[in-house]
Design an enzyme around this catalytic site. Structure first.
Site, mmCIF file in Angstrom:
data_model
loop_
_atom_site.group_PDB
_atom_site.id
_atom_site.type_symbol
_atom_site.label_atom_id
_atom_site.label_comp_id
_atom_site.label_asym_id
_atom_site.label_seq_id
_atom_site.Cartn_x
_atom_site.Cartn_y
_atom_site.Cartn_z
ATOM 1 N N CYS A 117 9.254 11.131 9.483
ATOM 2 C CA CYS A 117 8.517 9.902 9.800
ATOM 3 C C CYS A 117 7.948 9.280 8.529
ATOM 4 O O CYS A 117 7.216 9.928 7.776
ATOM 5 C CB CYS A 117 7.393 10.208 10.789
ATOM 6 N N CYS A 149 4.080 9.345 8.391
ATOM 7 C CA CYS A 149 3.578 10.701 8.141
ATOM 8 C C CYS A 149 3.686 11.022 6.656
ATOM 9 O O CYS A 149 2.762 11.605 6.063
ATOM 10 C CB CYS A 149 4.357 11.727 8.960
ATOM 11 N N ASP A 176 0.081 -3.320 3.501
ATOM 12 C CA ASP A 176 1.438 -3.496 4.003
ATOM 13 C C ASP A 176 2.352 -3.925 2.866
ATOM 14 O O ASP A 176 1.985 -4.738 2.021
ATOM 15 C CB ASP A 176 1.458 -4.540 5.131
ATOM 16 N N GLY A 230 8.208 -5.809 18.590
ATOM 17 C CA GLY A 230 8.322 -5.872 17.138
ATOM 18 C C GLY A 230 7.956 -4.599 16.401
ATOM 19 O O GLY A 230 7.808 -4.608 15.180
ATOM 20 N N HIS A 282 5.243 5.294 14.363
ATOM 21 C CA HIS A 282 4.016 6.066 14.121
ATOM 22 C C HIS A 282 2.892 5.069 14.339
ATOM 23 O O HIS A 282 2.868 4.004 13.698
ATOM 24 C CB HIS A 282 4.030 6.631 12.691
ATOM 25 N N HIS A 340 0.169 2.508 14.408
ATOM 26 C CA HIS A 340 -0.478 1.798 13.292
ATOM 27 C C HIS A 340 -1.102 0.518 13.805
ATOM 28 O O HIS A 340 -0.584 -0.126 14.720
ATOM 29 C CB HIS A 340 0.497 1.510 12.147
ATOM 30 N N HIS A 355 -2.269 -3.123 12.448
ATOM 31 C CA HIS A 355 -2.262 -4.123 11.390
ATOM 32 C C HIS A 355 -3.638 -4.777 11.352
ATOM 33 O O HIS A 355 -4.188 -5.138 12.400
ATOM 34 C CB HIS A 355 -1.249 -5.228 11.698
HETATM 35 P P1 5GP Z 1 5.612 -2.799 12.870
HETATM 36 O O1 5GP Z 1 6.796 -3.679 12.607
HETATM 37 O O2 5GP Z 1 6.062 -1.433 13.312
HETATM 38 O O3 5GP Z 1 4.571 -3.395 13.748
HETATM 39 O O4 5GP Z 1 4.887 -2.621 11.483
HETATM 40 C C1 5GP Z 1 5.398 -1.830 10.460
HETATM 41 C C2 5GP Z 1 4.858 -2.372 9.164
HETATM 42 O O5 5GP Z 1 5.075 -1.403 8.156
HETATM 43 C C3 5GP Z 1 5.536 -3.656 8.698
HETATM 44 O O6 5GP Z 1 4.565 -4.679 8.571
HETATM 45 C C4 5GP Z 1 6.160 -3.278 7.367
HETATM 46 O O7 5GP Z 1 6.080 -4.305 6.405
HETATM 47 C C5 5GP Z 1 5.365 -2.056 6.960
HETATM 48 N N1 5GP Z 1 6.106 -1.117 6.155
HETATM 49 C C6 5GP Z 1 7.369 -0.643 6.397
HETATM 50 N N2 5GP Z 1 7.712 0.245 5.456
HETATM 51 C C7 5GP Z 1 6.664 0.337 4.594
HETATM 52 C C8 5GP Z 1 6.426 1.102 3.409
HETATM 53 O O8 5GP Z 1 7.257 1.884 2.940
HETATM 54 N N3 5GP Z 1 5.216 0.935 2.791
HETATM 55 C C9 5GP Z 1 4.276 0.088 3.287
HETATM 56 N N4 5GP Z 1 3.121 -0.010 2.600
HETATM 57 N N5 5GP Z 1 4.462 -0.646 4.406
HETATM 58 C C10 5GP Z 1 5.631 -0.519 5.046
HETATM 59 ZN ZN ZN Z 2 4.524 9.997 11.850
#
Ligand code: 5GP
Ligand code: ZN
Length: 112
Positions: A4, A7, A30, A91, A96, A98, A100
């Site tokens: 993950c 993680c 992010d 989206g 994992h 999270h 925002h």
């Molecule tokens: P989701 O799309 O699952 O709601 O949000 C995942 C977020 O993780 C996205 O905004 C994406 O830009 C961010 N993200 C994905 N990979 C990485 C990474 O390796 N490092 C960081 N700092 N953010 C990441």
């Molecule tokens: Zn995880």
């Protein structure tokens, strides 16, 4: 969870720009910010999404929201948006939990 991404970030195995950390959660900027301030707050424990929250682990979420309130206040941020995407249609791209935290620009409603 060994494969993950978040993680690994929480464990320091993949570098990130740290905003805050404690024994329960980790906050980091992010990699693709959608606002002047855009950081993510994650539990150290692997929970796939909000859909994985129950009586046994909901204290983690309460703690994360306390952290969000404190960190934004310390940064002088008075208006912000907290978002958690659950599932692909909403989206979610990383499985994992999270949250925002977005701030620093006008935002629209409803979200896209
Ligand atoms: P989701 O799309 O699952 O709601 O949000 C995942 C977020 O993780 C996205 O905004 C994406 O830009 C961010 N993200 C994905 N990979 C990485 C990474 O390796 N490092 C960081 N700092 N953010 C990441
Ligand atoms: Zn995880």
């Amino acid at each position: 969870m060994s494969d993950c991404l978040f993680c690994k970030i929480a464990a320091g195995e993949i570098p990130s720009s740290k905003v805050y950390e404690d024994e329960v959660c980790y906050a980091f900027n992010d990699i693709a910010p959608q606002a002047p301030t855009h950081f993510l707050v994650i539990p150290r424990e692997h929970i796939p999404s909000v859909a994985g929250i129950g009586v046994e682990n909901s204290g983690v979420v309460a703690h994360i929201f306390e952290v969000i309130a404190r960190v934004t206040a310390e940064q002088g941020i008075e208006s912000y948006r907290v978002v958690s995407n659950i599932g692909r249609q909403a989206g979610q791209s990383v499985a994992h939990l999270h949250f925002h935290v977005l701030a620093g620009r006008d935002m629209t409603w409803p979200p896209g």
